[in-house]
Write a protein that holds these residues in place. Structure first.
Motif, PDB file in Angstrom:
ATOM      1  N   PRO A 180       0.829  -1.155   0.024  1.00 20.05           N
ATOM      2  CA  PRO A 180      -0.163  -0.032   0.112  1.00 20.05           C
ATOM      3  C   PRO A 180       0.831   1.336  -0.075  1.00 20.05           C
ATOM      4  CG  PRO A 180      -0.653  -1.462   1.681  1.00 20.05           C
ATOM      5  CD  PRO A 180       0.491  -2.167   1.157  1.00 20.05           C
ATOM      6  N   ARG A 181       2.140   1.315   0.568  1.00 17.39           N
ATOM      7  CA  ARG A 181       2.895   2.393   0.677  1.00 17.39           C
ATOM      8  C   ARG A 181       3.474   2.896  -0.449  1.00 17.39           C
ATOM      9  NH1 ARG A 181       7.896   3.748   2.249  1.00 17.39           N
ATOM     10  NH2 ARG A 181       8.506   1.512   2.547  1.00 17.39           N
ATOM     11  N   THR A 182       4.087   1.722  -1.215  1.00 15.31           N
ATOM     12  CA  THR A 182       5.283   2.062  -2.243  1.00 15.31           C
ATOM     13  C   THR A 182       4.663   1.717  -3.392  1.00 15.31           C
ATOM     14  OG1 THR A 182       6.284  -0.313  -1.719  1.00 15.31           O
ATOM     15  CG2 THR A 182       7.020   1.534  -0.925  1.00 15.31           C
ATOM     16  N   GLY A 183       3.292   0.878  -3.701  1.00 12.57           N
ATOM     17  CA  GLY A 183       2.780   0.428  -4.717  1.00 12.57           C
ATOM     18  C   GLY A 183       3.362  -0.610  -5.482  1.00 12.57           C
ATOM     19  N   PHE A 184       3.383  -0.942  -6.865  1.00 11.98           N
ATOM     20  CA  PHE A 184       4.126  -1.847  -7.663  1.00 11.98           C
ATOM     21  C   PHE A 184       5.448  -1.353  -7.934  1.00 11.98           C
ATOM     22  CE2 PHE A 184      -0.526  -2.097  -8.765  1.00 11.98           C
ATOM     23  CZ  PHE A 184      -0.705  -3.317  -8.222  1.00 11.98           C
ATOM     24  N   THR A 185       6.525  -2.132  -7.576  1.00 15.32           N
ATOM     25  CA  THR A 185       7.669  -1.660  -7.703  1.00 15.32           C
ATOM     26  C   THR A 185       8.581  -2.717  -8.143  1.00 15.32           C
ATOM     27  OG1 THR A 185       8.539  -3.081  -5.119  1.00 15.32           O
ATOM     28  CG2 THR A 185       7.595  -0.491  -5.501  1.00 15.32           C
ATOM     29  N   THR A 186       9.670  -2.451  -8.665  1.00 13.94           N
ATOM     30  CA  THR A 186      11.020  -3.157  -9.440  1.00 13.94           C
ATOM     31  C   THR A 186      12.334  -2.703  -8.656  1.00 13.94           C
ATOM     32  OG1 THR A 186      12.112  -3.569 -11.590  1.00 13.94           O
ATOM     33  CG2 THR A 186      11.156  -1.467 -11.040  1.00 13.94           C
ATOM     34  N   ILE A 219      13.467  -0.794  -5.387  1.00 10.56           N
ATOM     35  CA  ILE A 219      13.757   0.462  -5.231  1.00 10.56           C
ATOM     36  C   ILE A 219      13.178   1.534  -6.008  1.00 10.56           C
ATOM     37  CG2 ILE A 219      15.542   0.475  -7.139  1.00 10.56           C
ATOM     38  CD1 ILE A 219      17.485   2.239  -5.275  1.00 10.56           C
ATOM     39  N   ALA A 220      12.449   1.089  -6.905  1.00  8.43           N
ATOM     40  CA  ALA A 220      11.799   2.001  -7.918  1.00  8.43           C
ATOM     41  C   ALA A 220      10.102   1.713  -7.875  1.00  8.43           C
ATOM     42  CB  ALA A 220      12.114   2.203  -9.318  1.00  8.43           C
ATOM     43  N   THR A 221       9.139   2.665  -7.648  1.00  3.72           N
ATOM     44  CA  THR A 221       7.971   2.432  -7.893  1.00  3.72           C
ATOM     45  C   THR A 221       7.599   2.724  -9.293  1.00  3.72           C
ATOM     46  OG1 THR A 221       7.470   3.280  -5.641  1.00  3.72           O
ATOM     47  CG2 THR A 221       5.731   3.531  -7.416  1.00  3.72           C
ATOM     48  N   ILE A 222       6.767   1.844  -9.824  1.00  2.00           N
ATOM     49  CA  ILE A 222       6.199   1.896 -10.958  1.00  2.00           C
ATOM     50  C   ILE A 222       5.133   2.404 -11.219  1.00  2.00           C
ATOM     51  CG2 ILE A 222       5.660   0.537 -13.175  1.00  2.00           C
ATOM     52  CD1 ILE A 222       7.087  -1.847 -11.973  1.00  2.00           C
ATOM     53  N   ALA A 223       4.023   2.143 -10.177  1.00  6.43           N
ATOM     54  CA  ALA A 223       2.843   2.468 -10.285  1.00  6.43           C
ATOM     55  C   ALA A 223       1.988   2.489  -8.868  1.00  6.43           C
ATOM     56  CB  ALA A 223       1.737   2.244 -11.448  1.00  6.43           C
ATOM     57  N   PRO A 224       1.223   3.384  -8.500  1.00  6.11           N
ATOM     58  CA  PRO A 224       0.147   3.138  -7.282  1.00  6.11           C
ATOM     59  C   PRO A 224      -0.504   1.729  -7.514  1.00  6.11           C
ATOM     60  CG  PRO A 224      -0.571   4.939  -8.240  1.00  6.11           C
ATOM     61  CD  PRO A 224       0.587   4.730  -9.120  1.00  6.11           C
ATOM     62  N   LEU A 225      -0.856   1.102  -6.377  1.00  3.27           N
ATOM     63  CA  LEU A 225      -1.810   0.167  -6.848  1.00  3.27           C
ATOM     64  C   LEU A 225      -3.000   0.536  -7.264  1.00  3.27           C
ATOM     65  CD1 LEU A 225      -1.730  -1.559  -2.829  1.00  3.27           C
ATOM     66  CD2 LEU A 225      -0.397  -2.139  -4.871  1.00  3.27           C
ATOM     67  N   ALA A 226      -3.489   1.669  -6.941  1.00  3.07           N
ATOM     68  CA  ALA A 226      -4.983   2.185  -7.717  1.00  3.07           C
ATOM     69  C   ALA A 226      -4.735   2.330  -9.286  1.00  3.07           C
ATOM     70  CB  ALA A 226      -5.296   3.491  -7.243  1.00  3.07           C
ATOM     71  N   ALA A 227      -3.458   2.195  -9.841  1.00  2.00           N
ATOM     72  CA  ALA A 227      -3.530   2.353 -11.181  1.00  2.00           C
ATOM     73  C   ALA A 227      -4.021   1.084 -12.085  1.00  2.00           C
ATOM     74  CB  ALA A 227      -1.861   2.660 -11.734  1.00  2.00           C
ATOM     75  N   ALA A 228      -3.860   0.067 -11.209  1.00  2.00           N
ATOM     76  CA  ALA A 228      -4.294  -1.533 -11.919  1.00  2.00           C
ATOM     77  C   ALA A 228      -5.613  -1.317 -11.952  1.00  2.00           C
ATOM     78  CB  ALA A 228      -3.651  -2.495 -10.919  1.00  2.00           C
ATOM     79  N   ASP A 229      -5.931  -1.724 -13.287  1.00  2.00           N
ATOM     80  CA  ASP A 229      -7.541  -1.946 -13.565  1.00  2.00           C
ATOM     81  C   ASP A 229      -7.984  -3.468 -13.199  1.00  2.00           C
ATOM     82  OD1 ASP A 229      -8.473   0.324 -15.249  1.00  2.00           O
ATOM     83  OD2 ASP A 229      -6.672  -0.333 -16.311  1.00  2.00           O
ATOM     84  N   VAL A 230      -7.057  -4.285 -13.230  1.00  2.00           N
ATOM     85  CA  VAL A 230      -7.059  -5.738 -12.554  1.00  2.00           C
ATOM     86  C   VAL A 230      -5.852  -6.267 -11.833  1.00  2.00           C
ATOM     87  CG1 VAL A 230      -7.807  -8.252 -13.069  1.00  2.00           C
ATOM     88  CG2 VAL A 230      -8.656  -6.324 -14.465  1.00  2.00           C
ATOM     89  N   LEU A 231      -5.949  -6.925 -10.831  1.00  2.00           N
ATOM     90  CA  LEU A 231      -4.765  -7.527 -10.482  1.00  2.00           C
ATOM     91  C   LEU A 231      -5.192  -9.138 -10.083  1.00  2.00           C
ATOM     92  CD1 LEU A 231      -1.935  -7.723  -8.627  1.00  2.00           C
ATOM     93  CD2 LEU A 231      -3.247  -7.149  -6.742  1.00  2.00           C
ATOM     94  N   VAL A 232      -4.158  -9.894 -10.654  1.00  2.00           N
ATOM     95  CA  VAL A 232      -4.218 -11.367 -10.838  1.00  2.00           C
ATOM     96  C   VAL A 232      -3.311 -11.738  -9.924  1.00  2.00           C
ATOM     97  CG1 VAL A 232      -4.757 -13.448 -11.855  1.00  2.00           C
ATOM     98  CG2 VAL A 232      -5.196 -11.429 -13.138  1.00  2.00           C
ATOM     99  N   THR A 233      -3.836 -12.479  -8.564  1.00  2.00           N
ATOM    100  CA  THR A 233      -2.836 -13.082  -7.791  1.00  2.00           C
ATOM    101  C   THR A 233      -3.587 -14.407  -7.393  1.00  2.00           C
ATOM    102  OG1 THR A 233      -1.675 -12.742  -5.492  1.00  2.00           O
ATOM    103  CG2 THR A 233      -4.118 -11.880  -5.646  1.00  2.00           C
TER     104      THR A 233
END
Length: 258
Positions: A180-186, A219-233
């Protein structure tokens, strides 16, 4: 039990399980919530554990540590396969899609050979290889070019320029971590830049991330969680995490890897 003995026992438990909750430790050791939190703070300061909401996990690698594609490909294979199978349902004939680098997106690529009239844009050498192994005259594969990273992603100005000139219906994005804090990262700064360009080129963003990516941070945030239209886990994602993610992403899809 002395504090040092209790902390050692807590560390052994975390090493066995990968993570524990504060409530479980309170019950197990018969001490207060505050005492356990102090113990976890001591272990975290020593770099032995990572504190997370409601508990702690075994300290992971640094946020810039980047395992190679081969090393990642043997992890969570059942989960990645189940996620890829569910993601493949979203792909329709005649679509233009993009696949980022990653072992889960590579698993998805191997399922797309029968989709008619497909155009696939990717910065992933393994994804392109998977599609080239079963070539079809009615399919187009666009490999961006660029600087190759340990995860077999093509990055840098050449890749970003190639992606920025295109428009696709769906982007399937693999990630190193999500929180939640850093979003999607790489863990790779150059890869983050290409992934952001891929997101900008896509009408919809579909993130593919197994449960081990939760509370892992690159180390790098790609996008916040809210940017995902769909998350498949997968179903290994804890209930609290599902509730948190479900409030932010457009749609949360949980698959059973068994």
């Amino acid at each position: 039990m002395l504090a040092q003995q209790r902390q050692s026992a807590i560390l052994d438990l975390i090493r066995q399980r990968g993570g524990v909750r504060v409530s479980h430790l309170v019950s197990r050791f018969g001490v207060s919530d505050m005492t356990i939190r102090r113990d976890l703070e001591v272990l975290a300061e020593r770099g032995l554990v990572d504190k997370v909401h409601g508990g702690a996990t075994l300290a992971g690698p640094g946020s810039a540590d980047e395992p190679g594609f081969a090393a990642k490909s043997v992890r969570q294979q059942a989960e990645k396969r189940a996620i890829a199978e569910r993601a493949a349902v979203l792909v329709e004939p005649g679509m233009a899609i993009a696949l980022s680098a990653g072992t889960t997106t590579a698993a998805l690529a191997r399922l797309l050979s029968e989709v008619r009239g497909l155009t696939v844009v990717t910065n992933s050498v393994p994804v392109a290889d998977a599609l080239y192994q079963d070539p079809r005259a009615d399919q187009t594969v666009v490999l961006t070019g660029g600087i190759r990273t340990p995860s077999d992603a093509l990055t840098g100005p050449v890749a970003e320029a190639a992606v920025s000139s295109l428009n696709v219906d769906l982007l399937f994005l693999g990630v190193h971590g999500m929180s939640p804090r850093t979003g999607f990262t790489t863990p790779n700064l150059l890869e983050a830049g290409v992934n952001r360009c891929l997101i900008n080129s896509a009408r919809r963003l579909v993130v593919l991330a197994d449960h081990t990516k939760w509370e892992t941070t690159g180390i790098a945030t790609i996008a916040p969680l809210a940017a995902a239209d769909v998350l498949v886990t997968d179903s290994g994602l804890p209930g609290e995490a599902r509730a948190t993610v479900g409030e932010q992403v457009g749609e949360l899809v949980v698959v059973d890897a068994r």
